[in-house]
Design a protein around this motif. Structure first.
Motif, short mmCIF file in Angstrom:
data_model
loop_
_atom_site.label_atom_id
_atom_site.label_comp_id
_atom_site.label_asym_id
_atom_site.label_seq_id
_atom_site.Cartn_x
_atom_site.Cartn_y
_atom_site.Cartn_z
N PRO A 28 42.67 37.38 54.67
CA PRO A 28 44.02 36.88 54.43
C PRO A 28 44.55 37.33 53.07
CG PRO A 28 42.43 35.11 54.20
CD PRO A 28 41.68 36.31 54.70
N TYR A 29 45.84 37.55 53.01
CA TYR A 29 46.51 37.89 51.76
C TYR A 29 46.29 36.75 50.77
CZ TYR A 29 50.34 38.99 48.55
OH TYR A 29 51.08 39.27 47.44
N ASP A 30 45.84 37.08 49.57
CA ASP A 30 45.54 36.05 48.57
C ASP A 30 45.70 36.66 47.18
OD1 ASP A 30 44.63 34.01 46.95
OD2 ASP A 30 42.64 33.88 47.87
N LYS A 31 46.93 36.82 46.76
CA LYS A 31 47.21 37.49 45.49
C LYS A 31 46.59 36.75 44.31
CE LYS A 31 50.88 39.67 42.87
NZ LYS A 31 52.30 39.98 42.81
N GLU A 32 46.68 35.43 44.29
CA GLU A 32 46.12 34.67 43.17
C GLU A 32 44.59 34.74 43.15
OE1 GLU A 32 47.75 33.69 40.48
OE2 GLU A 32 49.39 34.66 41.56
N GLY A 33 43.98 34.64 44.32
CA GLY A 33 42.53 34.79 44.39
C GLY A 33 42.09 36.18 43.97
N ALA A 34 42.85 37.19 44.41
CA ALA A 34 42.55 38.58 44.03
C ALA A 34 42.69 38.76 42.53
CB ALA A 34 43.48 39.53 44.77
N ARG A 35 43.74 38.17 41.96
CA ARG A 35 43.97 38.28 40.51
C ARG A 35 42.79 37.68 39.74
NH1 ARG A 35 47.67 39.12 36.96
NH2 ARG A 35 49.34 39.43 38.44
N LYS A 36 42.35 36.50 40.13
CA LYS A 36 41.24 35.85 39.43
C LYS A 36 39.96 36.66 39.58
CE LYS A 36 38.58 31.59 38.91
NZ LYS A 36 37.81 32.25 37.91
N PHE A 37 39.70 37.14 40.79
CA PHE A 37 38.49 37.90 41.04
C PHE A 37 38.45 39.17 40.18
CE2 PHE A 37 35.86 41.00 43.24
CZ PHE A 37 34.71 40.27 43.49
N ILE A 38 39.52 39.95 40.20
CA ILE A 38 39.56 41.20 39.44
C ILE A 38 39.56 40.92 37.94
CG2 ILE A 38 40.96 43.24 38.91
CD1 ILE A 38 39.44 43.43 41.57
N TYR A 39 40.33 39.92 37.51
CA TYR A 39 40.37 39.58 36.09
C TYR A 39 38.96 39.23 35.59
CZ TYR A 39 41.35 37.17 31.73
OH TYR A 39 41.34 36.79 30.41
N ASP A 40 38.24 38.43 36.36
CA ASP A 40 36.88 38.05 35.97
C ASP A 40 35.96 39.26 35.89
OD1 ASP A 40 37.63 35.39 35.79
OD2 ASP A 40 36.70 34.80 37.70
N ARG A 41 36.07 40.19 36.82
CA ARG A 41 35.23 41.39 36.77
C ARG A 41 35.53 42.18 35.50
NH1 ARG A 41 34.51 38.53 40.29
NH2 ARG A 41 33.13 37.81 38.65
N MET A 42 36.83 42.31 35.17
CA MET A 42 37.22 43.06 33.97
C MET A 42 36.78 42.34 32.70
SD MET A 42 41.04 44.39 34.84
CE MET A 42 41.30 46.02 35.53
N LEU A 43 37.07 41.05 32.64
CA LEU A 43 36.77 40.26 31.45
C LEU A 43 35.27 40.28 31.13
CD1 LEU A 43 37.89 38.29 29.27
CD2 LEU A 43 37.33 36.44 30.86
N ASN A 44 34.45 40.16 32.16
CA ASN A 44 33.00 40.09 31.98
C ASN A 44 32.32 41.45 32.06
OD1 ASN A 44 32.92 37.20 31.71
ND2 ASN A 44 33.35 37.10 33.91
N ASN A 45 33.12 42.51 32.17
CA ASN A 45 32.60 43.87 32.24
C ASN A 45 31.54 43.99 33.34
OD1 ASN A 45 32.75 46.52 31.34
ND2 ASN A 45 31.01 46.28 29.97
N GLU A 46 31.86 43.43 34.51
CA GLU A 46 30.92 43.40 35.63
C GLU A 46 31.12 44.52 36.63
OE1 GLU A 46 30.05 38.63 35.79
OE2 GLU A 46 31.72 39.40 36.97
N SER A 47 32.20 45.26 36.49
CA SER A 47 32.43 46.39 37.38
C SER A 47 33.23 47.45 36.64
CB SER A 47 33.18 45.95 38.65
OG SER A 47 34.52 45.62 38.35
N MET A 48 33.27 48.62 37.24
CA MET A 48 34.09 49.71 36.72
C MET A 48 35.14 50.00 37.78
SD MET A 48 34.81 52.01 34.47
CE MET A 48 33.43 51.86 33.37
#
Length: 145
Positions: A28-48
Motif C-alpha cells: 500500500p502507498y505509505d508516504k509517511e512510513g516510507a519517509r521514516k524508513f528512508i530517513y532512519d536508514r540515512m540517519l543511521n548510515n545503514e544503507s547506501m
C-alpha cells in the motif's frame, strides 16, 4: 544521465521513488512510513542509496545494505531495492544503477553483490543475468515473526 549518492537533502526524491518501488510489489502507498524508513536508514548510515537523474528529474534509485560472510570473513552488499520510473524504463537506467552498485562494492572491498527478485519478475531477471549475476543453488529459508 547522472548517478550519485543520495543525501538527506534529497530525502523527498528518494521517498517518491521508494514508495513507487513498494507499490510495484503490491504494497500500500505509505508516504509517511516510507519517509521514516528512508530517513532512519540515512540517519543511521545503514544503507547506501544512489539516485539516477535525467536532467533535474530523479528517475530511479538503488539501495544497498551491508552484510558479512563469516566463512570468507568479508563484507558483501545486498542490492535490496532497484526501481526506475515507468517513463524512464528501457533506457539503461537500471543497468547504470547496477554498475554504480558494482563500483561502490569494489571501492569498499566487498566480496560481491547479492540480490533477490520475484519469480514472476522475468524482465528484472533478464537484466540481472545480462549484468553477470548468476542464479544460486542455495536454499534460503525465512521465519516470519
Amino acid at each position: 544521465m547522472e548517478i550519485r549518492r543520495a543525501t538527506q537533502e534529497e530525502l523527498d526524491l528518494v521517498v517518491e521513488l521508494f514508495d513507487g518501488y513498494r507499490t510495484f510489489y503490491n504494497q500500500p502507498y505509505d508516504k509517511e512510513g516510507a519517509r521514516k524508513f528512508i530517513y532512519d536508514r540515512m540517519l543511521n548510515n545503514e544503507s547506501m542509496i544512489f539516485l539516477a537523474f535525467e536532467e533535474d528529474e530523479a528517475i530511479g534509485f538503488t539501495q544497498l545494505y551491508p552484510t558479512f560472510s563469516s566463512v570468507s570473513m568479508r563484507k558483501s552488499l545486498i542490492l535490496n531495492d532497484l526501481y526506475v520510473k515507468t517513463n524512464a524504463r528501457r533506457k539503461g537506467v537500471g543497468e547504470a544503477l547496477i554498475n554504480k552498485a558494482f563500483e561502490y562494492a569494489k571501492e569498499i572491498g566487498a566480496k560481491g553483490v547479492l540480490l533477490e527478485t520475484g519469480r514472476e519478475n522475468t524482465k528484472a531477471q533478464a537484466l540481472y543475468e545480462k549484468m553477470g549475476f548468476t542464479l544460486e543453488d542455495n536454499h534460503f529459508y525465512y521465519f516470519t515473526l
